[in-house]
Design an enzyme around this catalytic site. Sequence first.
Site, PDB file in Angstrom:
ATOM      1  N   TYR A  46       0.856  -1.184   0.000  1.00 36.04           N
ATOM      2  CA  TYR A  46       0.000   0.000   0.000  1.00 36.04           C
ATOM      3  C   TYR A  46       0.891   1.232   0.000  1.00 36.04           C
ATOM      4  O   TYR A  46       1.825   1.325   0.802  1.00 36.04           O
ATOM      5  CB  TYR A  46      -0.894   0.000   1.244  1.00 36.04           C
TER       6      TYR A  46
ATOM      7  N   LYS B 259       3.708   8.653   9.024  1.00 34.90           N
ATOM      8  CA  LYS B 259       3.391   8.072  10.330  1.00 34.90           C
ATOM      9  C   LYS B 259       4.337   8.539  11.446  1.00 34.90           C
ATOM     10  O   LYS B 259       4.120   9.616  11.986  1.00 34.90           O
ATOM     11  CB  LYS B 259       3.302   6.554  10.204  1.00 34.90           C
TER      12      LYS B 259
ATOM     13  N   ASP C  88       9.183   2.621   0.198  1.00 32.41           N
ATOM     14  CA  ASP C  88       8.099   3.267   0.935  1.00 32.41           C
ATOM     15  C   ASP C  88       8.257   2.863   2.398  1.00 32.41           C
ATOM     16  O   ASP C  88       7.860   1.772   2.806  1.00 32.41           O
ATOM     17  CB  ASP C  88       6.741   2.829   0.383  1.00 32.41           C
TER      18      ASP C  88
HETATM   19  C1  LIG Z   1      -0.054   4.515   5.726  1.00 23.16           C
HETATM   20  C2  LIG Z   1       0.794   4.263   4.533  1.00 23.16           C
HETATM   21  C3  LIG Z   1       0.824   5.166   3.444  1.00 23.16           C
HETATM   22  C4  LIG Z   1      -0.105   6.337   3.356  1.00 23.16           C
HETATM   23  O1  LIG Z   1       0.103   7.280   4.356  1.00 23.16           O
HETATM   24  P1  LIG Z   1      -1.097   8.286   4.732  1.00 23.16           P
HETATM   25  O2  LIG Z   1      -0.479   9.203   5.729  1.00 23.16           O
HETATM   26  O3  LIG Z   1      -2.204   7.441   5.269  1.00 23.16           O
HETATM   27  O4  LIG Z   1      -1.486   8.984   3.489  1.00 23.16           O
HETATM   28  C5  LIG Z   1       1.731   4.939   2.428  1.00 23.16           C
HETATM   29  N1  LIG Z   1       2.551   3.872   2.470  1.00 23.16           N
HETATM   30  C6  LIG Z   1       2.554   2.990   3.467  1.00 23.16           C
HETATM   31  C7  LIG Z   1       3.512   1.854   3.471  1.00 23.16           C
HETATM   32  C8  LIG Z   1       1.652   3.143   4.529  1.00 23.16           C
HETATM   33  O5  LIG Z   1       1.615   2.227   5.506  1.00 23.16           O
END
Ligand SMILES: *Cc1c(COP(=O)(O)O)cnc(C)c1O
Length: 419
Positions: A143, A259, A231
Amino acid sequence: MTTTNASLFERAQAVIPGGVNSPVRAFGSVGGIPYFVARAEGPFVYDVEGRRYIDYVQSYGPSILGHAHPAIIGAIQDAAVRGTSYGAPTENEVLIAEEMTSRVAGMDKVRLVSSGTEATMSAIRLARGATGRDKIIKFAGNYHGHSDSLLVAGGSGIAQQGLVGSEGVTAGAVADTVVAPYNVVPEIDESVAVVCVEPIAANMGLVGPAPGFLEGLRDACDAAGALLMFDEVITGFRLCRGGAAEWFGVQPDIWCFGKVIGGGLPMGAFGASHQIMGNLAPLGGVYQAGTLSGNPLATAAGLTAMQHLTVEAYDELAAIAARLADGMQAAFDTAGVAAVVPRIGPLVGLFFGDTAPTDFDSAKAICDNGVYAKFFHGMLDRGITLAPGAYEAIFPSLAHTDAEIDETLVAVAEVAAGL
Ligand SMILES: *Cc1c(COP(=O)(O)O)cnc(C)c1O
């Protein structure tokens, strides 16, 4: 009329789609009524009915020090009285950028944004601008937020909804997105701008990289002249001081964060070498901007969080996670429940199956088998909150003491016995 979770959820559904501002929170995949949080402190959240829960959602990662950590609250209060947004640069933006770049070898510069979604979306634009190429490769079950070109075969809430991508995303928007199975190095040719990967997949439960996977991506990207993007929105500054690149000893070209770095306030970031970041406006032709980017409250909170995340803190968090994961595994084994509790450093997952999955297909088969929902409600009934979806990770914080972990394990044993 007293305010209850049920009454608030009903009112919420009348004015907010599904009653929530992020789909997983609606309890769609586990059933029931979401608890509405009134306040939180350390390892606990308290709902509007006054009930206390030991919280393993922890905002899906940001509150790594525990909720309402006094140092973070102090930093936010101190920042707030000096104004909440200026549209001009501030010292804390420099300090947090220095903190991040000093932790991550090869990342010379960072740009702050307001979410993980913005970080990955902007990083892809940067990669395309830097390479002059269009195609991107992503992995099924990873994601990367909800921008159009990345919203195919995503994990997390998209997986829970059973959608392949999303309505409203045009064929054109994903035409240059190639989806590959996780843990297999794909064909990478010279049309590929960037390969996006969660170095530890944490949005299809917790799935680690197979030996050689990240190294193989690095080599294949180098051979094709493509960029590699980690990511690290979950792994970044949670796994260890330098994140996944340090943990695995594989250096990507572009990093994305979110995060943890906001200390519980909205913040994301992406970074790379001087050379790659030189393509970004105002230095180069790749445009990227934000009214609230580098927001003073967010940088104050994030910087304070990072300052608390010492090498010792990471060891402590990993020990807390180990006590939880090992204890859960033992409880399931004792109860004869087929479950795997994977752990990588401070990251913990949970799969109700015989073996740990290695990719999205094997993760889905387990996550959709219905056992998690029963476990989730058994735990919730006992005052312990897990994410309301089988695709999410478990987030212990530095505020979880042995007492909370042990109370959790007693509940796990009870619930497991009834599964
Ligand atoms: C949570 C998440 C995102 C998106 O971040 P948001 O602050 O919710 O937009 C992108 N990549 C990873 C791996 C995530 O866990």
